[in-house]
Design an enzyme around this catalytic site. Structure first.
Site, PDB file in Angstrom:
ATOM      1  N   THR A 116       0.869  -1.165   0.000  1.00 39.02           N
ATOM      2  CA  THR A 116       0.000   0.000   0.000  1.00 39.02           C
ATOM      3  C   THR A 116       0.902   1.209   0.000  1.00 39.02           C
ATOM      4  O   THR A 116       2.083   1.091   0.298  1.00 39.02           O
ATOM      5  CB  THR A 116      -0.829   0.004   1.317  1.00 39.02           C
ATOM      6  OG1 THR A 116      -1.678  -1.136   1.327  1.00 39.02           O
ATOM      7  CG2 THR A 116      -1.663   1.243   1.498  1.00 39.02           C
ATOM      8  N   ARG A 173     -13.893  -7.491  -0.502  1.00 42.53           N
ATOM      9  CA  ARG A 173     -13.192  -7.255   0.776  1.00 42.53           C
ATOM     10  C   ARG A 173     -12.618  -5.834   0.783  1.00 42.53           C
ATOM     11  O   ARG A 173     -11.945  -5.411  -0.143  1.00 42.53           O
ATOM     12  CB  ARG A 173     -12.069  -8.269   0.939  1.00 42.53           C
ATOM     13  CG  ARG A 173     -11.190  -8.068   2.192  1.00 42.53           C
ATOM     14  CD  ARG A 173      -9.943  -7.270   1.904  1.00 42.53           C
ATOM     15  NE  ARG A 173      -9.013  -7.259   3.047  1.00 42.53           N
ATOM     16  CZ  ARG A 173      -7.923  -6.493   3.108  1.00 42.53           C
ATOM     17  NH1 ARG A 173      -7.631  -5.675   2.114  1.00 42.53           N
ATOM     18  NH2 ARG A 173      -7.139  -6.526   4.151  1.00 42.53           N
ATOM     19  N   GLY A 197     -10.092  -3.402   3.003  1.00 41.85           N
ATOM     20  CA  GLY A 197      -9.125  -3.374   4.096  1.00 41.85           C
ATOM     21  C   GLY A 197      -9.247  -2.073   4.850  1.00 41.85           C
ATOM     22  O   GLY A 197     -10.304  -1.424   4.858  1.00 41.85           O
ATOM     23  N   ASP A 198      -8.149  -1.671   5.475  1.00 47.24           N
ATOM     24  CA  ASP A 198      -8.158  -0.433   6.250  1.00 47.24           C
ATOM     25  C   ASP A 198      -7.961   0.807   5.382  1.00 47.24           C
ATOM     26  O   ASP A 198      -8.364   1.909   5.758  1.00 47.24           O
ATOM     27  CB  ASP A 198      -7.041  -0.467   7.304  1.00 47.24           C
ATOM     28  CG  ASP A 198      -5.657  -0.708   6.682  1.00 47.24           C
ATOM     29  OD1 ASP A 198      -5.573  -1.405   5.648  1.00 47.24           O
ATOM     30  OD2 ASP A 198      -4.673  -0.196   7.244  1.00 47.24           O
ATOM     31  N   THR A 255       0.219   1.033   6.616  1.00 52.04           N
ATOM     32  CA  THR A 255       0.305  -0.092   5.687  1.00 52.04           C
ATOM     33  C   THR A 255       0.481  -1.342   6.543  1.00 52.04           C
ATOM     34  O   THR A 255       1.058  -1.279   7.625  1.00 52.04           O
ATOM     35  CB  THR A 255       1.509   0.031   4.726  1.00 52.04           C
ATOM     36  OG1 THR A 255       2.719   0.072   5.491  1.00 52.04           O
ATOM     37  CG2 THR A 255       1.433   1.280   3.882  1.00 52.04           C
ATOM     38  N   GLY A 256      -0.015  -2.450   6.054  1.00 47.83           N
ATOM     39  CA  GLY A 256       0.110  -3.690   6.824  1.00 47.83           C
ATOM     40  C   GLY A 256      -1.213  -4.412   6.921  1.00 47.83           C
ATOM     41  O   GLY A 256      -2.090  -4.240   6.066  1.00 47.83           O
ATOM     42  N   GLY A 261      -4.543  -5.064   7.246  1.00 50.49           N
ATOM     43  CA  GLY A 261      -5.681  -4.147   7.263  1.00 50.49           C
ATOM     44  C   GLY A 261      -6.729  -4.487   8.305  1.00 50.49           C
ATOM     45  O   GLY A 261      -7.256  -3.606   8.998  1.00 50.49           O
TER      46      GLY A 261
HETATM   47  N1  ASP Z   1      -3.438  -2.428   4.518  1.00 54.48           N
HETATM   48  C1  ASP Z   1      -3.666  -3.005   3.212  1.00 54.48           C
HETATM   49  C2  ASP Z   1      -4.910  -3.812   3.227  1.00 54.48           C
HETATM   50  O1  ASP Z   1      -5.151  -4.491   4.205  1.00 54.48           O
HETATM   51  C3  ASP Z   1      -2.563  -3.870   2.749  1.00 54.48           C
HETATM   52  C4  ASP Z   1      -1.179  -3.381   3.022  1.00 54.48           C
HETATM   53  O2  ASP Z   1      -0.981  -2.308   3.530  1.00 54.48           O
HETATM   54  O3  ASP Z   1      -0.213  -4.071   2.730  1.00 54.48           O
HETATM   55  O4  ASP Z   1      -5.610  -3.828   2.256  1.00 54.48           O
END
Ligand code: ASP
Length: 419
Positions: A247, A275, A277-278, A298-299, A301
């Site tokens: 992200t 779906r 995410g965050d 990022t990470g 979600g």
């Molecule tokens: N946060 C993002 C999601 O969950 C993915 C990511 O940041 O790697 O969609």
């Protein structure tokens, strides 16, 4: 009974835990996980203007910084940064070329907040439109709503002038096809009985290490059949076995103290259609308050949504916490949601990018990185462009799920498997 993906995940994880086989590739990762431990926290410089972002925005900071310094709007500066990876077909975590959902369709999420006018916009699950960060701004500017999703968001984007285009690059399509063919023997995807690569279910009786080797070799052979370039085959295999996330968040502050932020993503690879995410969630993937500052993530979600990460951090700063502590406190809430269970925490990760209104900033993450040599980083431009390693709450690295085995040297040859 065929050997399904579910069996595969179960056997490899349980096998790895019980028998100590299929262990991680690095010696130090094979040791028990450390007890949660806080690292020293430090605040960044206090210069204005300043732009911070996830490290995949590094290449676009120079232009955006010049634009901001010349009086450009803070949100437009941040959008300039994130548009770079959205347009880049080789960044398979954002925009064009993003790894698709389980049906092979790229679905994008984004949101933005404009501090000076205290407005927000967001879009989720958008197909066929590359620059969803700009669409989120259009929602903010051209509607009385904050969030549009799915088909409605796509139709809105087209109505305000965004072109429809195919977001699935050949490379991402081949990775998806490889995943599709690999992930189940309970359906008709992948080579059938007549294929020389077909293997009977009794492979289950082999030791984990041998199974891994066979799996990787078979997947590599399939990747070759699908026309994935030799040097990218092992990287594709890795993405199939461990669906990547990725992200970009960016926050920008000008010399007047105006601040904005935005986040954009193609989300989790092979996710269920629909779906979110965050990243499109105002308060999770991004939150900006003109009185306080801005934060983004990022990470994992799903974990970030549960702690309303970006909002939590901005509120922590409002109540006096400096940026690093504000971020650490949000990370601790994620740890708390798992009662500190170190059997589970290595399988998730989170990085927060934090910018206070006075220019103090921080990059904090749950773990140090994905592995030694691949630390989490925050990119910063305050007149001096640089990438800095984040400060992590926990010592060590997040693990892939299930744990990735040692890749035999002969398989590794000539392959950029971490790409
Ligand atoms: N946060 C993002 C999601 O969950 C993915 C990511 O940041 O790697 O969609």
């Amino acid at each position: 009974m065929p050997f399904s993906r579910r069996d595969f995940v179960k056997t490899s994880v349980l096998g790895a835990v019980a028998a100590g086989v299929g262990t991680p590739s690095k010696g130090e990762d094979a040791k028990p996980n450390p007890v949660p431990q806080e690292h020293d926290v430090q605040a960044g410089s206090h210069k204005r203007p300043i732009i911070i972002c996830a490290n995949n925005g590094y290449a676009y900071l120079e232009d955006a910084y010049a634009f901001l310094k010349n009086g450009g709007d803070t949100l437009d500066a941040a959008l300039k940064v994130v548009k770079g990876p959205e347009d880049d077909p080789n960044d398979d975590t954002v925009g064009l070329g993003g790894i698709p959902n389980e049906e092979g369709v790229v679905e994008l999420d984004a949101c933005c907040m404009h501090g000076p006018t205290r407005r927000a916009g967001s879009v989720g699950g958008v197909r066929n439109i590359k620059n969803v960060s700009l669409v989120s701004k259009a929602v903010m500017e051209h509607t009385g709503h904050v969030m549009l999703v799915g088909e409605g968001a796509e139709r809105f984007a087209v109505a305000v002038g965004f072109p429809r285009e195919n977001l699935l690059t050949e490379h991402s399509r081949k990775i998806w096809l490889l995943w599709k063919e690999f992930h189940s023997t309970d359906d008709w995807w992948g080579p059938g009985l007549g294929d020389p690569h077909w293997q009977p279910p009794e492979i289950r009786d082999k030791p984990q290490s041998e199974l891994w080797r066979e799996r990787i070799k078979n997947l590599q052979a399939r990747a070759a059949d699908l026309g994935i370039e030799p040097e990218l085959q092992l990287a594709a295999v890795r993405k199939v076995l461990f669906p990547p996330t990725g992200t970009i968040h960016c926050s920008a502050l000008n010399d007047k103290g105006e601040i904005s932020g935005c986040t954009t993503t193609s989300g989790l690879a092979f996710k269920l259609p629909g779906r979110l995410g965050d990243s499109p969630i105002i308060g999770a993937g991004c939150y900006t308050d003109q009185d306080v500052g801005s934060a983004g993530a990022t990470g994992s979600g799903e974990e970030n949504i549960k702690v309303a990460g970006a909002h939590t951090i901005v509120e922590n700063m409002r109540h006096g916490m400096p940026p690093p502590e504000a971020g650490m406190e949000a990370l601790k809430r994620i740890v708390r949601n798992y009662n500190g269970d170190m059997a589970k925490l290595p399988f998730l990760d989170m990085t927060y990018y934090i910018l206070r209104k006075d220019g103090a900033y921080a990059g904090v993450s749950l773990w140090e990185g994905y592995s030694k040599g691949r630390p989490h980083k925050i990119a910063v431009h305050d007149g001096n462009l640089r990438a800095e390693v984040t400060v992590s709450l926990l010592k060590g690295y997040s693990q892939e799920f299930p744990r990735f085995p040692d890749i035999p040297e002969d398989l590794k040859k000539g392959s950029e498997y971490l790409k």
